[in-house]
Structure formats: C-alpha cells, structure tokens
Scaffold this motif. Structure first.
Motif, mmCIF file in Angstrom:
data_model
loop_
_atom_site.group_PDB
_atom_site.id
_atom_site.type_symbol
_atom_site.label_atom_id
_atom_site.label_comp_id
_atom_site.label_asym_id
_atom_site.label_seq_id
_atom_site.Cartn_x
_atom_site.Cartn_y
_atom_site.Cartn_z
ATOM 1 N N VAL A 169 30.005 18.418 44.356
ATOM 2 C CA VAL A 169 28.584 18.414 44.870
ATOM 3 C C VAL A 169 26.876 17.366 43.528
ATOM 4 O O VAL A 169 26.303 17.076 44.263
ATOM 5 C CB VAL A 169 27.927 19.741 45.246
ATOM 6 C CG1 VAL A 169 26.456 20.079 45.732
ATOM 7 C CG2 VAL A 169 29.019 20.737 46.150
ATOM 8 N N PHE A 170 27.617 18.169 42.603
ATOM 9 C CA PHE A 170 27.021 17.475 41.342
ATOM 10 C C PHE A 170 27.972 16.885 40.972
ATOM 11 O O PHE A 170 28.886 16.970 40.747
ATOM 12 C CB PHE A 170 25.893 18.140 40.904
ATOM 13 C CG PHE A 170 24.164 19.211 41.535
ATOM 14 C CD1 PHE A 170 23.527 18.433 41.324
ATOM 15 C CD2 PHE A 170 24.924 20.349 42.180
ATOM 16 C CE1 PHE A 170 22.496 19.362 42.059
ATOM 17 C CE2 PHE A 170 24.436 20.808 42.620
ATOM 18 C CZ PHE A 170 22.681 19.853 43.090
ATOM 19 N N LEU A 171 27.455 15.635 40.046
ATOM 20 C CA LEU A 171 28.600 14.212 39.922
ATOM 21 C C LEU A 171 28.735 14.751 38.209
ATOM 22 O O LEU A 171 29.803 14.901 37.223
ATOM 23 C CB LEU A 171 28.571 13.402 39.664
ATOM 24 C CG LEU A 171 28.900 13.005 40.853
ATOM 25 C CD1 LEU A 171 27.814 11.747 40.982
ATOM 26 C CD2 LEU A 171 29.634 13.067 42.118
ATOM 27 N N SER A 172 28.147 15.760 37.784
ATOM 28 C CA SER A 172 27.696 16.063 35.911
ATOM 29 C C SER A 172 26.859 17.092 35.797
ATOM 30 O O SER A 172 25.623 17.756 37.006
ATOM 31 C CB SER A 172 27.349 14.962 35.207
ATOM 32 O OG SER A 172 25.952 14.617 35.435
ATOM 33 N N GLN A 173 26.923 17.836 34.203
ATOM 34 C CA GLN A 173 26.213 19.086 33.947
ATOM 35 C C GLN A 173 24.437 18.493 33.687
ATOM 36 O O GLN A 173 23.573 18.899 34.411
ATOM 37 C CB GLN A 173 26.750 19.170 32.756
ATOM 38 C CG GLN A 173 28.266 19.756 32.605
ATOM 39 C CD GLN A 173 28.222 20.696 31.942
ATOM 40 O OE1 GLN A 173 27.667 20.817 30.534
ATOM 41 N NE2 GLN A 173 29.377 20.721 31.274
ATOM 42 N N VAL A 174 24.472 17.086 33.429
ATOM 43 C CA VAL A 174 22.931 16.480 33.759
ATOM 44 C C VAL A 174 22.412 16.615 34.858
ATOM 45 O O VAL A 174 21.186 16.429 35.049
ATOM 46 C CB VAL A 174 23.436 15.019 32.786
ATOM 47 C CG1 VAL A 174 21.820 14.296 32.651
ATOM 48 C CG2 VAL A 174 23.650 14.904 31.639
ATOM 49 N N ASP A 183 18.208 21.987 30.427
ATOM 50 C CA ASP A 183 18.323 21.327 30.585
ATOM 51 C C ASP A 183 20.009 21.800 29.720
ATOM 52 O O ASP A 183 20.725 22.532 30.476
ATOM 53 C CB ASP A 183 18.080 21.820 28.577
ATOM 54 C CG ASP A 183 18.868 20.234 27.882
ATOM 55 O OD1 ASP A 183 17.586 19.822 27.215
ATOM 56 O OD2 ASP A 183 20.062 21.228 27.029
ATOM 57 N N GLN A 184 20.771 20.706 29.990
ATOM 58 C CA GLN A 184 21.920 20.217 29.750
ATOM 59 C C GLN A 184 22.813 21.369 29.110
ATOM 60 O O GLN A 184 23.939 21.698 29.416
ATOM 61 C CB GLN A 184 22.832 18.858 29.859
ATOM 62 C CG GLN A 184 23.927 18.605 30.177
ATOM 63 C CD GLN A 184 25.178 18.687 28.423
ATOM 64 O OE1 GLN A 184 24.604 18.605 27.601
ATOM 65 N NE2 GLN A 184 26.089 19.297 28.808
ATOM 66 N N ALA A 185 22.401 21.066 27.438
ATOM 67 C CA ALA A 185 23.011 22.323 26.842
ATOM 68 C C ALA A 185 22.848 23.749 27.105
ATOM 69 O O ALA A 185 23.827 24.418 26.923
ATOM 70 C CB ALA A 185 22.169 22.486 25.737
ATOM 71 N N ILE A 186 21.812 24.071 28.471
ATOM 72 C CA ILE A 186 21.885 25.278 28.729
ATOM 73 C C ILE A 186 22.958 25.427 30.074
ATOM 74 O O ILE A 186 23.684 26.216 30.283
ATOM 75 C CB ILE A 186 20.906 25.682 29.467
ATOM 76 C CG1 ILE A 186 19.535 25.776 28.437
ATOM 77 C CG2 ILE A 186 20.353 27.106 30.058
ATOM 78 C CD1 ILE A 186 19.473 26.830 27.079
ATOM 79 N N VAL A 187 22.890 24.702 30.816
ATOM 80 C CA VAL A 187 23.992 24.717 31.702
ATOM 81 C C VAL A 187 25.458 24.847 31.088
ATOM 82 O O VAL A 187 26.396 25.590 32.038
ATOM 83 C CB VAL A 187 24.024 22.740 32.669
ATOM 84 C CG1 VAL A 187 25.191 23.070 33.200
ATOM 85 C CG2 VAL A 187 22.598 22.796 33.104
ATOM 86 N N SER A 188 25.775 24.260 30.057
ATOM 87 C CA SER A 188 26.877 24.308 29.605
ATOM 88 C C SER A 188 27.355 25.850 28.868
ATOM 89 O O SER A 188 28.169 25.931 28.982
ATOM 90 C CB SER A 188 26.961 23.103 27.885
ATOM 91 O OG SER A 188 28.366 23.407 27.821
#
Length: 350
Positions: A169-174, A183-188
């Motif tokens: 649905v989303f291709l990346s964490q970014v 922020d991508q770091a928070i997603v991780s």
C-alpha cells in the motif's frame, strides 16, 4: 345550513422570489445513492436506497470492520464502557461507513460496533459516505480520525505499518512516513515493536505509560534476536577431557531465559516503580546482559606410581597451581623423591 370546508390556500410567492427559489433548488447537487441488500429498519417501506451523507440504523449483520482501520487493538474495558454508554444514553455519534457488495464497511466507529455487539444491541447508526478511492486513502482517513481523538497508540501503528508495507500500500518506510508526517527513523522504531508477542502487547495496553514509543521499543529488545541473551543450548560444549592441556570452562554458557516471563516481570516492575522511559531503557539493558553461571574451574589430574605407591599430580592451569599428593612411601623412598624434585627445581633457581 351545512358548513363548507375551506382548503388552506397554497403558498403564494411573487414571481421574483419563486424564480430565485427554483434557481437555488436546481443548483443543489444530486445525492449519490447505493442499492442496499436490505432496507435499513428505520426506513419507510417505499424507500430502498442508502443516500451518501445520511445516517441509517444498519443491522450489525450487515456491517463489516475495515481491515485498514488505523486501530488494531481495543481493550475490554473501553469496549465495555462504550457498550454501557450506548445502552444508557443511546448512540450519541453516528459511525461512518461506505457500501461495498451490499455491506457497510466502517471507516469510523469500530469501538461503537464492538460495544453494540458486546451488549446485544442489534443495529448501529451509520452515516453513509463515499467509498475511498484506494486502500491508502482509506487508511489515512481512519488514522486522521483516530489521532484527532487521541485513541491511536504505537501498538496500533506497529500492526498497521507492517500490513501496509507488506501489501505494498506504501512502497517504503519513507513514503509511509511522509504520508502521515512522521520521520522514517520513527517509522522504523515503531515497526520494531512487532517483535513483542501479541499477549504481551495486549497486557501493555492496560498501562498508558507502556504505550509510549521509547518504553515499547525498550521492551521489544527483549524479543529481538540481536539483543536477547543466548540460550545455554547454543553455547559451545566442553570436551569433558580432564586430562586435556587447556580444558574448556563453563563460563561461556548462560542460563536459558523465558522471554515472556522476563517481560511480564519487567511490566510489573515498571508499573510498581512508575519508571521513566530512561529508567526502563537502563533496566532492559541490564536484563539483557548475559547471565553467566558461576565458573567451574577444572584441573588436570594425572596419576603415577613411585616405588609402587600412588602419586597424584593436580594442575590448575588457570590459577597457576600445582599440587602433589603421595601416600604410603617409606622414609627412604620419600627422601629419594624429595631429592629428585629438588634437582628439577634447582634447574630454575629463584
């Protein structure tokens, strides 16, 4: 003389006002409608459509939960409170859902739906809305609604983020982070919470402080393969040869750990002591330090015969010790052995 019935006169508007009213009515957009499988119970018999923007009492049997709902967890206590409120006060706010294949899929109102199911309420008032154009749009709308109500937790995000990324649905964490303003770091970090078993996560939901991101991430490290203590079964095995020159020690082995029991005890400690996020992180770090067994120092033992009597030589390499034990020698043989030892020792004087 019979009384004559007089019909009420029709509303008379001057030409200008009438034209203005007709013009306003003509400009109103026509409502989008869907054909339901069954008529809503409160609708009159001659109406057979759900109209977008209108609320209806929909039977629970015709309602489905949306798998893209931003919330994944609901505690028993909050569902019970919702159900009791609906019994006592009625449903104060309608849910929102769209029509698909004759069923209503909820975008907002899953807790009300659960409360109704739990307390035997047979219908739910749902405002019909336009079906989202994509899964991405459906998730983002649900998340916006839940975040505004402060119902969202990182536990919910962890489950949904994984689904959204696994199913492209989303291709990346970014991309996911940009869409929700994180922020991508928070997603991780949020995704790392999925290492926690479901039972432990459900228990954590009962304590708001345990749903803080830093605290949840710290607890997740207990279940991370890169962080958890090694199992004793995975440690190198000792050769068991007491006569080997460099015997292996038990110091490399660690006690096997029940990770869920460790997490349960940690949760109890956090709540009892009302720890800060930093204190939780420090405590987890200490718990993850390998818990080694007490060292068993093994020695090299060799047996000899001298003058027909047993002589035992015990060498502790790690401590630099040597012990000699002799029993049953006559005085002259003991003196002879003593002289031989002195000859060896004189070769390397102090």
């Amino acid at each position: 003389m019979s009384k004559q019935k007089i019909k009420p006169s029709s509303l008379i508007l001057r030409d200008g006002a009438a034209d203005q009213l007709r013009s306003m009515m003509a400009q109103q957009p026509s409502a989008q409608a869907y054909e339901p499988v069954h008529k809503a119970p409160t609708l009159s018999e001659n109406i057979g459509i759900y109209v977008v923007g209108k609320p209806y009492e929909v039977p629970l049997s015709e309602i489905r939960e949306n798998h893209l709902n931003a919330r994944a967890y609901y505690t028993n206590s909050e569902v019970e409170l919702m159900g009791k409120s609906m019994l006592e006060n009625g449903q104060e706010v309608p849910a929102r859902g769209y029509l698909e294949d004759g069923l209503v899929y909820l975008i907002d109102g899953q807790k009300r739906w659960r409360g109704a199911n739990a307390f035997g309420i047979t219908t739910l008032r749902v405002e019909i809305c336009v079906k989202p154009q994509s899964e991405k749009e459906a998730y983002l709308e649900s998340r916006r609604i839940n975040v505004e109500r402060s119902d969202q937790t990182v536990m919910d995000d962890a489950i949904r983020f994984k689904y959204l990324l696994d199913n492209k649905v989303f291709l990346s964490q970014v991309e996911l982070g940009l869409s929700i303003g994180v922020d991508q770091a928070i997603v991780s970090k949020i995704l790392s919470i999925n290492a926690i078993p479901d039972r432990i996560k459900r228990r954590m939901l009962d304590y708001p402080q345990l749903t803080q991101l830093r605290v949840a991430c710290a607890i997740s490290k207990i279940f991370s393969p890169n962080e958890q203590p090694k199992d004793a079964a995975a440690a190198p095995a000792s050769s068991g040869d007491l006569n080997s020159a460099e015997p292996e020690l038990d110091s490399e082995k660690v006690e096997p750990v029940d990770l869920c029991a460790l997490a349960d005890n940690l949760i109890d400690d956090i709540n009892r002591s009302e720890m800060s996020a930093r204190q939780v992180e420090d405590l987890v770090a200490s718990l993850l330090s390998p818990r080694k067994k007490k060292k068993k120092i093994r020695s090299e033992i060799r047996n000899y015969l001298f003058a027909g009597k047993p002589v035992t030589l015990k060498v502790l390499v790690s401590k630099g010790n040597l012990e000699l034990s002799v029993k049953g020698l006559t005085s002259d043989k003991l003196e002879l052995l003593h002289e031989k030892l002195q000859e060896v020792l004189k070769a390397d004087p102090v």
